[in-house]
Scaffold this motif. Structure first.
Motif, PDB file in Angstrom:
ATOM      1  N   VAL A  81       0.526  -1.520   0.006  1.00 44.59           N
ATOM      2  CA  VAL A  81      -0.257  -0.052   0.278  1.00 44.59           C
ATOM      3  C   VAL A  81       0.712   0.985  -0.218  1.00 44.59           C
ATOM      4  CG1 VAL A  81      -1.742  -1.086   1.445  1.00 44.59           C
ATOM      5  CG2 VAL A  81      -0.321  -0.001   2.408  1.00 44.59           C
ATOM      6  N   PHE A  82       0.141   2.119  -0.695  1.00 48.51           N
ATOM      7  CA  PHE A  82       1.054   2.876  -0.611  1.00 48.51           C
ATOM      8  C   PHE A  82       1.062   3.922   0.947  1.00 48.51           C
ATOM      9  CE2 PHE A  82      -1.058   3.748  -4.045  1.00 48.51           C
ATOM     10  CZ  PHE A  82       0.677   3.924  -5.113  1.00 48.51           C
ATOM     11  N   GLU A  83       2.568   3.786   1.577  1.00 50.39           N
ATOM     12  CA  GLU A  83       2.493   3.918   3.082  1.00 50.39           C
ATOM     13  C   GLU A  83       2.375   5.472   3.874  1.00 50.39           C
ATOM     14  OE1 GLU A  83       6.030   2.475   4.921  1.00 50.39           O
ATOM     15  OE2 GLU A  83       4.909  -0.136   4.728  1.00 50.39           O
ATOM     16  N   HIS A  84       2.790   6.035   3.300  1.00 49.90           N
ATOM     17  CA  HIS A  84       2.396   7.836   3.322  1.00 49.90           C
ATOM     18  C   HIS A  84       0.534   8.122   2.783  1.00 49.90           C
ATOM     19  CE1 HIS A  84       6.548   7.451   4.574  1.00 49.90           C
ATOM     20  NE2 HIS A  84       6.630   6.889   3.312  1.00 49.90           N
ATOM     21  N   LEU A  85       0.429   7.711   2.722  1.00 51.03           N
ATOM     22  CA  LEU A  85      -1.336   7.646   1.958  1.00 51.03           C
ATOM     23  C   LEU A  85      -2.481   7.377   3.014  1.00 51.03           C
ATOM     24  CD1 LEU A  85      -1.241   7.380  -1.697  1.00 51.03           C
ATOM     25  CD2 LEU A  85      -0.897   9.673  -0.266  1.00 51.03           C
ATOM     26  N   ASP A 142      -8.582   6.661   3.058  1.00 50.22           N
ATOM     27  CA  ASP A 142      -8.422   7.166   1.848  1.00 50.22           C
ATOM     28  C   ASP A 142      -8.332   7.067   0.396  1.00 50.22           C
ATOM     29  OD1 ASP A 142     -11.209   7.679   2.559  1.00 50.22           O
ATOM     30  OD2 ASP A 142     -11.384   9.516   2.825  1.00 50.22           O
ATOM     31  N   GLU A 143      -6.948   8.158   0.160  1.00 50.03           N
ATOM     32  CA  GLU A 143      -5.922   8.341  -0.682  1.00 50.03           C
ATOM     33  C   GLU A 143      -5.649   6.502  -1.454  1.00 50.03           C
ATOM     34  OE1 GLU A 143      -4.284  12.118   1.471  1.00 50.03           O
ATOM     35  OE2 GLU A 143      -3.558  10.432   1.910  1.00 50.03           O
ATOM     36  N   ASN A 144      -5.894   6.163  -1.040  1.00 51.99           N
ATOM     37  CA  ASN A 144      -5.581   4.978  -1.253  1.00 51.99           C
ATOM     38  C   ASN A 144      -6.234   4.153  -2.102  1.00 51.99           C
ATOM     39  OD1 ASN A 144      -2.254   2.896  -0.541  1.00 51.99           O
ATOM     40  ND2 ASN A 144      -2.989   4.240   0.933  1.00 51.99           N
ATOM     41  N   LEU A 161     -11.350  -0.377   8.434  1.00 52.83           N
ATOM     42  CA  LEU A 161     -10.667   0.325   8.011  1.00 52.83           C
ATOM     43  C   LEU A 161     -11.318   1.248   7.763  1.00 52.83           C
ATOM     44  CD1 LEU A 161      -8.403  -0.122   5.736  1.00 52.83           C
ATOM     45  CD2 LEU A 161      -9.721  -0.519   4.245  1.00 52.83           C
ATOM     46  N   GLY A 162     -12.706   1.715   7.599  1.00 53.09           N
ATOM     47  CA  GLY A 162     -13.401   3.065   7.558  1.00 53.09           C
ATOM     48  C   GLY A 162     -12.760   3.926   9.026  1.00 53.09           C
ATOM     49  N   GLU A 163     -12.477   3.432  10.444  1.00 57.36           N
ATOM     50  CA  GLU A 163     -11.856   3.708  11.131  1.00 57.36           C
ATOM     51  C   GLU A 163     -11.252   4.182  11.149  1.00 57.36           C
ATOM     52  OE1 GLU A 163     -12.394   0.425  14.029  1.00 57.36           O
ATOM     53  OE2 GLU A 163     -14.493  -0.025  13.777  1.00 57.36           O
ATOM     54  N   LEU A 169      -2.104   7.413   8.895  1.00 63.20           N
ATOM     55  CA  LEU A 169      -1.586   7.637   7.387  1.00 63.20           C
ATOM     56  C   LEU A 169      -1.715   6.060   7.175  1.00 63.20           C
ATOM     57  CD1 LEU A 169       1.855   9.151   7.129  1.00 63.20           C
ATOM     58  CD2 LEU A 169      -0.671   9.641   6.326  1.00 63.20           C
ATOM     59  N   ALA A 170      -1.374   5.370   5.971  1.00 60.31           N
ATOM     60  CA  ALA A 170      -1.638   3.185   6.533  1.00 60.31           C
ATOM     61  C   ALA A 170      -0.186   2.796   6.954  1.00 60.31           C
ATOM     62  CB  ALA A 170      -1.693   3.385   4.316  1.00 60.31           C
TER      63      ALA A 170
END
Ligand code: ATP
Length: 247
Positions: free
Chosen positions: A98-102, A105-107, A135-137, A142-143
């Protein structure tokens, strides 16, 4: 073509670096709306089989040297990974990238095809958070700070954003606590039931996998050595001895 399988692989061989024969004539089928597992130990050829289907082999100097792969009846040939995503083939590779710095939501937004309207992106995200409430919570953190299980849920959520018809998951249970594996597998099963999404699951954790799929293939040394219903595979003494200890 709707009456045939969504995916069929016929006597496929894969060569890495023009010399290393990683799979040696593998034939498998996934029915429309079906759930199928590929089981087997380390290095058996499971990941290679998924990469042949998604087209990710090329990035590793691998190629299909014999046999053919059909999606919805049509030969896939040498098409690019992106073209296969557009057909509806989605491959969640091992290691839950996953994009760890997003944020989650952004992912999810980044994974949506350009053709989806903003409204659809929003409703798809809502649907994914509905399936994965955890995931919603965490959707605005950041991921990189999510737990392994939450990152796996996000990786699957990103895959769902691409609107797949065939979802291929490589070892989604890797490194996760058993209760989380059960939770994630139950959700995959629900998505399969709700939307008729076809699933091809690679697992070393045979016990968990055979609980949710209808059929399984056992791969050893690049060959399919057994193919049966999940029920019969679970009852098989060889499978019990070698694979049902968990991944
Ligand atoms: P694992 O769960 O460990 O990934 P697997 O069943 O998925 O096991 P593969 O990763 O498909 O097995 O590997 C099958 C064989 O191909 C192994 O012998 C492996 O060493 C070899 N192999 C895999 N990837 C490559 C590569 N990029 N280049 C050369 N050989 C490879």
């Amino acid at each position: 073509h709707k009456s045939g399988p969504i995916l069929s692989m016929n006597s496929v061989e894969v060569l890495y670096n023009s010399v290393m024969l990683a799979i040696k004539g593998v034939s498998i089928e996934v029915p429309h709306g079906g759930m199928v597992a590929l089981l087997g130990s380390n290095g058996a050829g499971k990941s290679t089989t998924l990469k042949a289907i998604s087209g990710l082999l090329t990035a590793e100097r691998g190629k299909v040297s014999r046999g053919e792969i059909r999606f919805d009846g049509n030969v896939i040939g040498d098409s690019l990974p992106q073209e296969r995503v557009e057909l509806g083939i989605c491959h969640v590779i091992e290691g839950r990238r996953v994009f760890e710095h997003l944020t989650p939501d952004e992912n999810l937004e980044a994974a949506a095809p350009m053709s989806l309207s903003r409204g659809r992106v929003a409703s798809e995200k809502a649907r994914i958070y509905d399936y994965f409430p955890r995931l919603g919570e965490r959707k605005t953190s950041l991921a990189g700070y999510l737990s392994g299980g939450e990152q796996q849920m996000l990786a699957i959520g990103r895959a769902l954003m691409t609107q797949p018809r065939l979802l291929m998951l490589d070892e989604p249970s890797l490194g996760l606590a058993p209760f989380l594996v059960a939770e994630i597998f139950e959700i995959i099963k629900r998505i399969n039931r709700d939307h008729g999404l076809s699933v091809l699951l690679v697992e070393q954790n045979a016990l968990a996998a055979l609980d949710i799929v209808s059929h399984g293939y056992l791969i050893e040394n690049g060959r399919v050595v057994m193919h049966d219903t999940a029920e019969r595979l679970k009852a098989n003494s060889d499978i019990q001895e070698f694979y049902l200890g968990g991944g």
